[in-house]
Design a protein around this motif. Structure first.
Motif, PDB file in Angstrom:
ATOM      1  N   ALA A 399       0.838  -1.198   0.000  1.00  0.00           N
ATOM      2  CA  ALA A 399       0.000   0.000   0.000  1.00  0.00           C
ATOM      3  C   ALA A 399       0.875   1.250   0.000  1.00  0.00           C
ATOM      4  O   ALA A 399       2.042   1.210   0.415  1.00  0.00           O
ATOM      5  CB  ALA A 399      -0.926  -0.005   1.210  1.00  0.00           C
ATOM      6  N   PRO A 400       0.335   2.390  -0.466  1.00  0.00           N
ATOM      7  CA  PRO A 400       1.153   3.616  -0.535  1.00  0.00           C
ATOM      8  C   PRO A 400       1.756   4.034   0.796  1.00  0.00           C
ATOM      9  O   PRO A 400       2.842   4.637   0.833  1.00  0.00           O
ATOM     10  CB  PRO A 400       0.156   4.664  -1.053  1.00  0.00           C
ATOM     11  N   ASP A 401       1.082   3.738   1.931  1.00  0.00           N
ATOM     12  CA  ASP A 401       1.606   4.155   3.237  1.00  0.00           C
ATOM     13  C   ASP A 401       2.494   3.097   3.886  1.00  0.00           C
ATOM     14  O   ASP A 401       2.969   3.282   5.008  1.00  0.00           O
ATOM     15  CB  ASP A 401       0.454   4.510   4.181  1.00  0.00           C
ATOM     16  N   HIS A 402       2.722   1.981   3.209  1.00  0.00           N
ATOM     17  CA  HIS A 402       3.616   0.966   3.742  1.00  0.00           C
ATOM     18  C   HIS A 402       5.071   1.338   3.462  1.00  0.00           C
ATOM     19  O   HIS A 402       5.360   2.123   2.552  1.00  0.00           O
ATOM     20  CB  HIS A 402       3.293  -0.399   3.124  1.00  0.00           C
ATOM     21  N   PRO A 403       6.001   0.825   4.256  1.00  0.00           N
ATOM     22  CA  PRO A 403       7.406   1.244   4.116  1.00  0.00           C
ATOM     23  C   PRO A 403       7.995   0.864   2.756  1.00  0.00           C
ATOM     24  O   PRO A 403       7.689  -0.190   2.185  1.00  0.00           O
ATOM     25  CB  PRO A 403       8.105   0.498   5.256  1.00  0.00           C
ATOM     26  N   SER A 404       8.827   1.746   2.255  1.00  0.00           N
ATOM     27  CA  SER A 404       9.544   1.507   1.004  1.00  0.00           C
ATOM     28  C   SER A 404      10.985   1.954   1.174  1.00  0.00           C
ATOM     29  O   SER A 404      11.326   2.659   2.129  1.00  0.00           O
ATOM     30  CB  SER A 404       8.891   2.258  -0.159  1.00  0.00           C
ATOM     31  N   VAL A 405      11.815   1.574   0.260  1.00  0.00           N
ATOM     32  CA  VAL A 405      13.231   1.915   0.329  1.00  0.00           C
ATOM     33  C   VAL A 405      13.672   2.503  -1.007  1.00  0.00           C
ATOM     34  O   VAL A 405      13.236   2.054  -2.077  1.00  0.00           O
ATOM     35  CB  VAL A 405      14.078   0.663   0.681  1.00  0.00           C
ATOM     36  N   LYS A 406      14.490   3.533  -0.934  1.00  0.00           N
ATOM     37  CA  LYS A 406      15.023   4.152  -2.144  1.00  0.00           C
ATOM     38  C   LYS A 406      16.138   3.277  -2.717  1.00  0.00           C
ATOM     39  O   LYS A 406      16.963   2.733  -1.968  1.00  0.00           O
ATOM     40  CB  LYS A 406      15.580   5.541  -1.839  1.00  0.00           C
ATOM     41  N   ILE A 407      16.151   3.163  -4.030  1.00  0.00           N
ATOM     42  CA  ILE A 407      17.217   2.404  -4.680  1.00  0.00           C
ATOM     43  C   ILE A 407      17.826   3.246  -5.792  1.00  0.00           C
ATOM     44  O   ILE A 407      17.151   4.034  -6.449  1.00  0.00           O
ATOM     45  CB  ILE A 407      16.705   1.065  -5.263  1.00  0.00           C
ATOM     46  N   ASP A 408      19.108   3.094  -5.957  1.00  0.00           N
ATOM     47  CA  ASP A 408      19.848   3.743  -7.050  1.00  0.00           C
ATOM     48  C   ASP A 408      21.009   2.818  -7.377  1.00  0.00           C
ATOM     49  O   ASP A 408      22.084   2.913  -6.783  1.00  0.00           O
ATOM     50  CB  ASP A 408      20.332   5.126  -6.626  1.00  0.00           C
ATOM     51  N   MET A 409      20.767   1.916  -8.313  1.00  0.00           N
ATOM     52  CA  MET A 409      21.728   0.860  -8.607  1.00  0.00           C
ATOM     53  C   MET A 409      22.102   0.882 -10.084  1.00  0.00           C
ATOM     54  O   MET A 409      21.302   1.254 -10.937  1.00  0.00           O
ATOM     55  CB  MET A 409      21.140  -0.516  -8.254  1.00  0.00           C
ATOM     56  N   ASP A 410      23.295   0.470 -10.358  1.00  0.00           N
ATOM     57  CA  ASP A 410      23.695   0.261 -11.743  1.00  0.00           C
ATOM     58  C   ASP A 410      24.640  -0.932 -11.806  1.00  0.00           C
ATOM     59  O   ASP A 410      25.354  -1.234 -10.851  1.00  0.00           O
ATOM     60  CB  ASP A 410      24.348   1.513 -12.336  1.00  0.00           C
TER      61      ASP A 410
END
Length: 670
Positions: A399-410
């Motif tokens: 759900a939109p209010d559930h925790p998420s994590v930022k990613i920036d991978m290559d």
């Protein structure tokens, strides 16, 4: 005197070097109403003629052919010559495929258009072959139980990954990114992929676009319930050729007519276009192709933690450049290209972009003489991947209010590859062998492939092919992958006048162990009826899988073709959740254990269709078609969706009963 004015009837077949020509128009020069149009097998019959009458035969893209009548004749053979065959100012150089003798099948554009289940798409036509084990109704070809990702695709010598559009998930319209109007041939290797291309561990599809187009400009316009398309191709100057195409795929009509089938699809659309340019000069032949695609697909996704529309957007481009020059029996070629793909995914607390670029360059040196081939070369393949955005921290809380994590991978993966391959023809036999190696500088790894092929023509109608090899494939998906697989296969072909039998046995072992067999029987009853029946069985990790396909084509009247198909296979696998834990802080249920593998009910699909060729004049003809997929609306299960606490679930289904129809116009101008 009466014999001079006796009625004369002629019949026969119209062909070209590419095969039979359905839709060719024949008429009496002095009376246009006395005419006929060849059927799906190129046959014609004209009555009411007299001695001395002139008959004209015409087909788009071919030089008109005329002849005088002196008496009744049956089984005439009219060989049409394309305008491109007339142009011999500079010879067109065609790429030599060393392992071509050991291919399973070579498909021409005419074969694709005549296949009632192909939807005029090259890869969809291949998925109807007996070696295909594709289970999700799309154009990504899986061979002999392997993953679709293990299949190698090469366009004009350049590797292409994931050659399907998001809009293909509707199973309607043009599915893959290849335009059949521009296609020269598609060579299929369901096993023992050619070592000269590499980077495949299951099978390989080698696609070559046209080297040249007719002198007259050809135009094709298509209108269907899901697309509007246009292509134009012809000669520019004395030595060059140009092709252009554009296609727009839309959802409104299809969704309104087939509301039940598309009730979970909110929207889909695709806009694509391409340009093909070839030129044949004294310093060599050059072929340039550029393709672009914008693709969007939005469907209802029901997850226990959240339900909403799942949006997928894609931007794609593909570029290939090929140069070929012949020096007697020797041929030098250079190919280069790049594939770019940018995708965006949005659902709940998921919002991220992926980007991929795959630059490729290769050089090849080939010797060929009377069936003998020696080929060697070097290839560079770079694979670059980027992922930016946010993804769920927990795969059960979306759900939109559930925790998420930022990613920036290559991630980046490159390989330098060398290969050598040879084929020797001796009387009614052919032997082939080769070796390929790849060095990956980032990991300092060296990979090796090898291959052996054998072909025996016991009689004109009986052939045996055998092959064995070991292969590698490198990929970047969510992480780096190196797949290694060995294969052994035996194929037998036996052909009669009105029937054909094909039998295959294969064993794949390595990262994925598969053992199986394939059988196909084809029956041709005159020019009215054709039956194609195939079955395949294979064992993977102790579980037996099976496929059965039946295709029937019937020509009841001139210019009419009726077709029916039946496809069935063992259902897909799934695992049920056996226990859950409630997380009060997130107000979600987390699955903790799953049961053993289970199978859905067997897949079954009966589809029917009809098409009619028509000809308005010697410069305008076309095809109208209608198809009903899954006539009996079988509920073919593909996956399951749980309710919020995993106490109950529903089955997600593949294509329901749906109607699809369209019309294609072909015309030329001087």
């Amino acid at each position: 005197m009466s014999s001079i004015y006796a009625q004369i009837t002629i019949s026969g077949k119209v062909v070209s070097i590419e095969g039979v020509l359905p839709g060719a128009h024949l008429w009496k020069k002095s009376n246009y109403k006395i005419n006929d149009v060849t059927d799906a097998d190129g046959f014609f019959r004209i009555s009411g003629l007299k001695r001395g009458d002139t008959i004209i035969c015409s087909f788009i893209g071919f030089k008109e052919y005329s002849f005088k009548i002196d008496s009744s004749k049956d089984n005439m053979l009219i060989e049409m010559q394309s305008f491109s065959q007339q142009l011999e100012i500079v010879e067109a150089k065609a790429s030599v495929l060393g392992a071509e003798n050991f291919a399973f099948e070579k498909i021409k554009p005419l074969d694709i258009y005549k296949n009632p289940n192909s939807k005029a798409d090259a890869l969809v036509a291949i998925t109807t072959q007996m070696s295909s084990t594709t289970k999700d109704e799309n154009a990504a070809v899986a061979f002999r139980g392997a993953s679709p990702q293990q299949t190698g695709y090469f366009l004009n010598g350049v590797p292409v990954k994931n050659p399907v559009k998001y809009a293909q998930l509707t199973n309607t319209g043009t599915l893959s990114i290849f335009n059949t109007d521009f296609l020269k041939s598609a060579t299929v290797f369901p096993g023992n992929p050619p070592i000269e291309y590499g980077q495949a561990t299951s099978g390989t599809v080698v696609l070559e676009l046209a080297d040249r187009f007719p002198e007259y400009w050809q135009h094709t316009a298509s209108i269907s319930m899901a697309n509007v398309g246009y292509s134009s191709r012809g000669q520019v100057g004395e030595k060059s050729h140009l092709g252009l195409f554009a296609n727009y795929q839309f959802d409104r009509v299809l969704k309104n007519v087939n509301s039940v089938n598309f009730q979970d699809i909110n929207s889909f659309n695709a806009l694509e276009g391409g340009i093909l340019f070839t030129t044949h000069q004294s310093w060599g032949s050059v072929k340039f192709y550029k393709y672009g695609l914008n693709d969007s697909y939005n469907f209802n996704f029901e997850h226990p933690s959240y339900q909403d529309g799942f949006l997928q957007d894609s931007e794609r481009s593909l570029t290939t450049l090929q140069w070929i020059q012949n020096f007697g029996n020797w041929q030098a070629s250079i190919v280069a290209g790049n594939s770019f793909n940018k995708k965006q995914f949005q659902f709940g607390n998921m919002n991220y972009n992926t980007s991929n670029t795959d630059p490729y360059a290769a050089t090849n040196l080939t010797y060929s003489n009377q069936g003998d081939v020696f080929k060697s070369g070097y290839a560079y393949w770079g694979q670059n991947s980027w992922i930016v955005g946010s993804v769920p921290t927990l795969n059960y809380a979306l759900a939109p209010d559930h925790p998420s994590v930022k990613i920036d991978m290559d991630d980046h993966l490159e390989s330098h590859e060398l290969y050598v391959y040879g084929r020797k023809k001796w009387r009614n036999q052919a032997f082939g062998s080769g070796v390929r190696t790849a060095f990956m500088p980032e990991s300092n790894k060296q990979l090796w492939s090898y291959q052996f092929n054998y072909l025996l023509d016991i009689t004109q109608n009986l052939k045996i092919k055998a092959g064995h090899g070991k292969y590698y494939q490198t990929r970047i998906d969510t992480e780096r992958q190196i797949i290694q697989q060995a294969q052994t296969s035996l194929d037998l072909d036996f052909k009669g006048k009105r029937w054909a039998i094909h039998q295959s046995f294969f064993r794949n072992h390595g990262d994925y162990a598969i053992t199986g067999s394939e059988s196909r029987v084809s029956i041709f009853l005159r020019r009215k009826f054709q039956l194609d029946q195939s079955t395949s069985f294979y064992n993977q990790e102790g579980e037996w899988e099976w496929f059965a396909r039946t295709f029937i084509k019937y020509n009841p009247l001139k210019d009419w073709t009726l077709n029916a198909s039946f496809q069935a296979f063992k259902g897909n696998t799934y695992r049920l959740v056996s226990s859950v834990i409630y997380l009060s802080d997130l107000d979600v249920y987390a699955p903790t254990e799953r049961s053993s593998i289970q199978f859905f009910s067997p897949y079954a699909n009966i589809s029917i269709g009809a098409s009619k060729l028509f000809q308005f004049s010697n410069k305008l003809n076309g095809l109208i078609f209608i198809n009903v997929s899954n006539v009996f609306d079988f509920k073919n299960e593909n996956s399951i969706t749980y309710d919020f606490d995993y106490s109950a679930y529903d089955h997600n289904l593949l294509t329901r009963r749906s109607l699809y129809a369209g019309i294609i116009f072909n015309f030329v101008n001087d």
